[in-house]
Design a protein around this motif. Structure first.
Motif, PDB file in Angstrom:
ATOM      1  N   HIS A  89       2.864   3.844  12.313  1.00 32.95           N
ATOM      2  CA  HIS A  89       1.578   4.532  12.387  1.00 32.95           C
ATOM      3  C   HIS A  89       0.954   4.806  11.030  1.00 32.95           C
ATOM      4  O   HIS A  89      -0.139   5.349  10.965  1.00 32.95           O
ATOM      5  CB  HIS A  89       1.749   5.861  13.139  1.00 32.95           C
ATOM      6  CG  HIS A  89       2.705   6.806  12.466  1.00 32.95           C
ATOM      7  ND1 HIS A  89       4.072   6.656  12.544  1.00 32.95           N
ATOM      8  CD2 HIS A  89       2.484   7.908  11.690  1.00 32.95           C
ATOM      9  CE1 HIS A  89       4.658   7.629  11.862  1.00 32.95           C
ATOM     10  NE2 HIS A  89       3.727   8.388  11.331  1.00 32.95           N
ATOM     11  N   TRP A  90       1.607   4.437   9.936  1.00 34.76           N
ATOM     12  CA  TRP A  90       1.050   4.734   8.617  1.00 34.76           C
ATOM     13  C   TRP A  90      -0.061   3.751   8.267  1.00 34.76           C
ATOM     14  O   TRP A  90       0.178   2.538   8.159  1.00 34.76           O
ATOM     15  CB  TRP A  90       2.119   4.657   7.544  1.00 34.76           C
ATOM     16  CG  TRP A  90       3.149   5.735   7.596  1.00 34.76           C
ATOM     17  CD1 TRP A  90       3.152   6.850   8.378  1.00 34.76           C
ATOM     18  CD2 TRP A  90       4.364   5.784   6.822  1.00 34.76           C
ATOM     19  NE1 TRP A  90       4.279   7.595   8.146  1.00 34.76           N
ATOM     20  CE2 TRP A  90       5.041   6.967   7.196  1.00 34.76           C
ATOM     21  CE3 TRP A  90       4.934   4.949   5.867  1.00 34.76           C
ATOM     22  CZ2 TRP A  90       6.263   7.335   6.635  1.00 34.76           C
ATOM     23  CZ3 TRP A  90       6.148   5.308   5.308  1.00 34.76           C
ATOM     24  CH2 TRP A  90       6.805   6.483   5.682  1.00 34.76           C
ATOM     25  N   ASP A  91      -1.260   4.278   8.035  1.00 38.32           N
ATOM     26  CA  ASP A  91      -2.280   3.439   7.415  1.00 38.32           C
ATOM     27  C   ASP A  91      -2.010   3.407   5.919  1.00 38.32           C
ATOM     28  O   ASP A  91      -1.069   4.053   5.420  1.00 38.32           O
ATOM     29  CB  ASP A  91      -3.692   3.929   7.740  1.00 38.32           C
ATOM     30  CG  ASP A  91      -3.993   5.342   7.253  1.00 38.32           C
ATOM     31  OD1 ASP A  91      -3.275   5.859   6.368  1.00 38.32           O
ATOM     32  OD2 ASP A  91      -4.963   5.935   7.752  1.00 38.32           O
ATOM     33  N   LEU A  92      -2.806   2.652   5.175  1.00 38.02           N
ATOM     34  CA  LEU A  92      -2.507   2.473   3.754  1.00 38.02           C
ATOM     35  C   LEU A  92      -2.609   3.787   2.990  1.00 38.02           C
ATOM     36  O   LEU A  92      -1.781   4.068   2.111  1.00 38.02           O
ATOM     37  CB  LEU A  92      -3.432   1.426   3.140  1.00 38.02           C
ATOM     38  CG  LEU A  92      -3.152   1.023   1.693  1.00 38.02           C
ATOM     39  CD1 LEU A  92      -1.711   0.575   1.508  1.00 38.02           C
ATOM     40  CD2 LEU A  92      -4.116  -0.078   1.247  1.00 38.02           C
ATOM     41  N   ALA A  93      -3.574   4.626   3.322  1.00 37.07           N
ATOM     42  CA  ALA A  93      -3.718   5.907   2.642  1.00 37.07           C
ATOM     43  C   ALA A  93      -2.504   6.799   2.880  1.00 37.07           C
ATOM     44  O   ALA A  93      -2.002   7.461   1.957  1.00 37.07           O
ATOM     45  CB  ALA A  93      -4.993   6.606   3.092  1.00 37.07           C
ATOM     46  N   GLU A  94      -2.013   6.811   4.117  1.00 32.02           N
ATOM     47  CA  GLU A  94      -0.837   7.618   4.443  1.00 32.02           C
ATOM     48  C   GLU A  94       0.397   7.096   3.715  1.00 32.02           C
ATOM     49  O   GLU A  94       1.204   7.878   3.180  1.00 32.02           O
ATOM     50  CB  GLU A  94      -0.598   7.609   5.948  1.00 32.02           C
ATOM     51  CG  GLU A  94       0.616   8.398   6.406  1.00 32.02           C
ATOM     52  CD  GLU A  94       0.424   9.900   6.342  1.00 32.02           C
ATOM     53  OE1 GLU A  94       1.423  10.623   6.535  1.00 32.02           O
ATOM     54  OE2 GLU A  94      -0.722  10.361   6.100  1.00 32.02           O
ATOM     55  N   LEU A  95       0.567   5.794   3.688  1.00 33.48           N
ATOM     56  CA  LEU A  95       1.688   5.195   2.978  1.00 33.48           C
ATOM     57  C   LEU A  95       1.654   5.569   1.497  1.00 33.48           C
ATOM     58  O   LEU A  95       2.680   5.967   0.921  1.00 33.48           O
ATOM     59  CB  LEU A  95       1.645   3.675   3.143  1.00 33.48           C
ATOM     60  CG  LEU A  95       2.633   2.857   2.309  1.00 33.48           C
ATOM     61  CD1 LEU A  95       4.071   3.216   2.641  1.00 33.48           C
ATOM     62  CD2 LEU A  95       2.384   1.359   2.516  1.00 33.48           C
ATOM     63  N   GLU A  96       0.501   5.453   0.872  1.00 29.67           N
ATOM     64  CA  GLU A  96       0.394   5.779  -0.551  1.00 29.67           C
ATOM     65  C   GLU A  96       0.652   7.263  -0.803  1.00 29.67           C
ATOM     66  O   GLU A  96       1.312   7.622  -1.785  1.00 29.67           O
ATOM     67  CB  GLU A  96      -0.980   5.367  -1.072  1.00 29.67           C
ATOM     68  CG  GLU A  96      -1.160   3.853  -1.131  1.00 29.67           C
ATOM     69  CD  GLU A  96      -2.559   3.458  -1.558  1.00 29.67           C
ATOM     70  OE1 GLU A  96      -3.511   4.201  -1.229  1.00 29.67           O
ATOM     71  OE2 GLU A  96      -2.695   2.419  -2.226  1.00 29.67           O
ATOM     72  N   THR A  97       0.147   8.132   0.060  1.00 34.15           N
ATOM     73  CA  THR A  97       0.370   9.565  -0.106  1.00 34.15           C
ATOM     74  C   THR A  97       1.854   9.891  -0.049  1.00 34.15           C
ATOM     75  O   THR A  97       2.379  10.649  -0.882  1.00 34.15           O
ATOM     76  CB  THR A  97      -0.378  10.356   0.983  1.00 34.15           C
ATOM     77  OG1 THR A  97      -1.782  10.163   0.800  1.00 34.15           O
ATOM     78  CG2 THR A  97      -0.067  11.837   0.904  1.00 34.15           C
ATOM     79  N   VAL A 109       5.864   2.129  -3.691  1.00 37.92           N
ATOM     80  CA  VAL A 109       4.843   1.297  -3.045  1.00 37.92           C
ATOM     81  C   VAL A 109       3.890   0.816  -4.117  1.00 37.92           C
ATOM     82  O   VAL A 109       3.499   1.587  -5.009  1.00 37.92           O
ATOM     83  CB  VAL A 109       4.064   2.091  -1.981  1.00 37.92           C
ATOM     84  CG1 VAL A 109       2.904   1.269  -1.425  1.00 37.92           C
ATOM     85  CG2 VAL A 109       4.981   2.551  -0.851  1.00 37.92           C
ATOM     86  N   ARG A 110       3.532  -0.445  -4.043  1.00 32.88           N
ATOM     87  CA  ARG A 110       2.491  -0.996  -4.918  1.00 32.88           C
ATOM     88  C   ARG A 110       1.406  -1.563  -4.015  1.00 32.88           C
ATOM     89  O   ARG A 110       1.676  -2.413  -3.155  1.00 32.88           O
ATOM     90  CB  ARG A 110       3.066  -2.101  -5.799  1.00 32.88           C
ATOM     91  CG  ARG A 110       2.044  -2.734  -6.728  1.00 32.88           C
ATOM     92  CD  ARG A 110       1.724  -1.852  -7.902  1.00 32.88           C
ATOM     93  NE  ARG A 110       0.632  -2.400  -8.701  1.00 32.88           N
ATOM     94  CZ  ARG A 110       0.159  -1.837  -9.802  1.00 32.88           C
ATOM     95  NH1 ARG A 110       0.704  -0.717 -10.242  1.00 32.88           N
ATOM     96  NH2 ARG A 110      -0.840  -2.367 -10.464  1.00 32.88           N
ATOM     97  N   SER A 111       0.187  -1.097  -4.184  1.00 31.92           N
ATOM     98  CA  SER A 111      -0.911  -1.592  -3.358  1.00 31.92           C
ATOM     99  C   SER A 111      -1.948  -2.289  -4.229  1.00 31.92           C
ATOM    100  O   SER A 111      -1.994  -2.099  -5.449  1.00 31.92           O
ATOM    101  CB  SER A 111      -1.556  -0.455  -2.566  1.00 31.92           C
ATOM    102  OG  SER A 111      -2.058   0.541  -3.438  1.00 31.92           O
ATOM    103  N   GLY A 112      -2.765  -3.102  -3.605  1.00 28.46           N
ATOM    104  CA  GLY A 112      -3.799  -3.820  -4.334  1.00 28.46           C
ATOM    105  C   GLY A 112      -4.551  -4.735  -3.393  1.00 28.46           C
ATOM    106  O   GLY A 112      -4.591  -4.516  -2.179  1.00 28.46           O
TER     107      GLY A 112
END
Length: 288
Positions: free
Chosen positions: A126-134, A106-109
């Motif tokens: 149901h994944w928010d961005l924090a959950e996805l990154e974790t 995953v790449r976020s920005g």
């Protein structure tokens, strides 16, 4: 950039266009599946890797990168339509193994006024961005720990290993049913496209993904799907390599309608697989 899949000529054309348009003032983000089924997997890697190492490009792993690692680790046999076997005989084989293991899932920005995540295939509804990154960091930690640990992860049964299941979902999912179970198959009557269920959760970030060439270019609120099947050109439709070029000054680049796309039509019919890979689709379908 959508799925390149070894289509180096089309990639090079879009990279030149970006250089001519923006000079050094741009980054390239690749949704994964740089390799396989097209004619020039190594050349694509040679075009992309220097930009990644210079901090001017970012890549996420797709199912074809994962598939090649499994092939390199002796965990699968070559498939009839694989075209990346030559990388196994490449003198830089070990370097490619370790470089791919080091790439994120995953790449976020941020783009304009919005947060975004780039994945290859899908995000759980149901994944928010924090959950996805974790979850992505857990996968990446195991891939990068050692080749032995990477092999164990790639060989794991996803029904028994939650991290292996997350890896498979992020790189392969297309549909989700009412129970939350996911599948790599097209949605049937009992399931929906993953992004439909994700969108129904009202998340505050956007998602850019690839993987779904039969769906074609997908443009909806907070979602951009960029796999327009460049490698499948000539099998009942025209194939394109697509780039989304959002306005960095826009308050919401994910708003629709959206015409910020570049496309490079496939130079040739590359893939030798079954001809029934989908009906002809327009290059830039109506937004929804």
């Amino acid at each position: 950039m959508g799925d390149v899949q070894g289509c180096a000529d089309e990639l090079e054309a879009l990279m030149r266009r970006a250089d001519d348009s923006f000079g050094l003032e741009h980054e390239l983000w690749f949704v994964g599946d740089l390799i396989n089924r097209g004619p020039a997997s190594r050349r694509v890697l040679e075009l992309v890797r220097p930009r990644v190492e210079a901090g001017r490009a970012h890549v996420v792993l797709g199912n074809h990168e994962i598939s090649w690692l499994r092939l390199a680790f002796g965990q699968r046999e070559p498939a009839r339509d694989d075209t990346f076997q030559s990388l196994l005989l490449d003198p830089d084989r070990d370097s490619w193994i370790d470089w791919l293991r080091a790439q994120p899932l995953v790449r976020s920005g941020r783009v304009g006024g919005r947060r975004l995540a780039m994945v290859h295939a899908a995000v759980a509804p149901h994944w928010d961005l924090a959950e996805l990154e974790t979850r992505a960091r857990r996968i990446e930690a195991r891939l990068r720990a050692s080749r032995q640990e990477a092999q164990r992860l790639l060989a794991a049964d996803r029904s028994e290993d939650a991290v292996a299941d997350d890896l498979a979902r992020i790189t392969r999912c297309r549909s989700v049913d009412a129970s939350g179970a996911w599948s790599s198959r097209e949605p049937l009557t009992s399931a929906d496209a993953w992004h439909e269920r994700w969108s129904g959760q009202g998340h505050d970030y956007g998602v850019v993904y690839g993987h779904w060439s039969l769906q074609g270019l997908h443009v909806s609120a907070n979602v951009r799907g960029l796999d327009t099947g460049c490698v499948y050109h000539g099998h009942g439709r025209d194939g394109y390599l697509t780039a989304w070029v959002p306005d960095p000054a826009a308050r919401d680049p994910f708003s629709i309608p959206d015409a910020h796309f570049w496309q490079e039509r496939a130079r040739a019919r590359y893939w030798s697989g079954p001809a029934s890979c989908g009906e002809k689709q327009p290059a830039l379908p109506e937004t929804s």
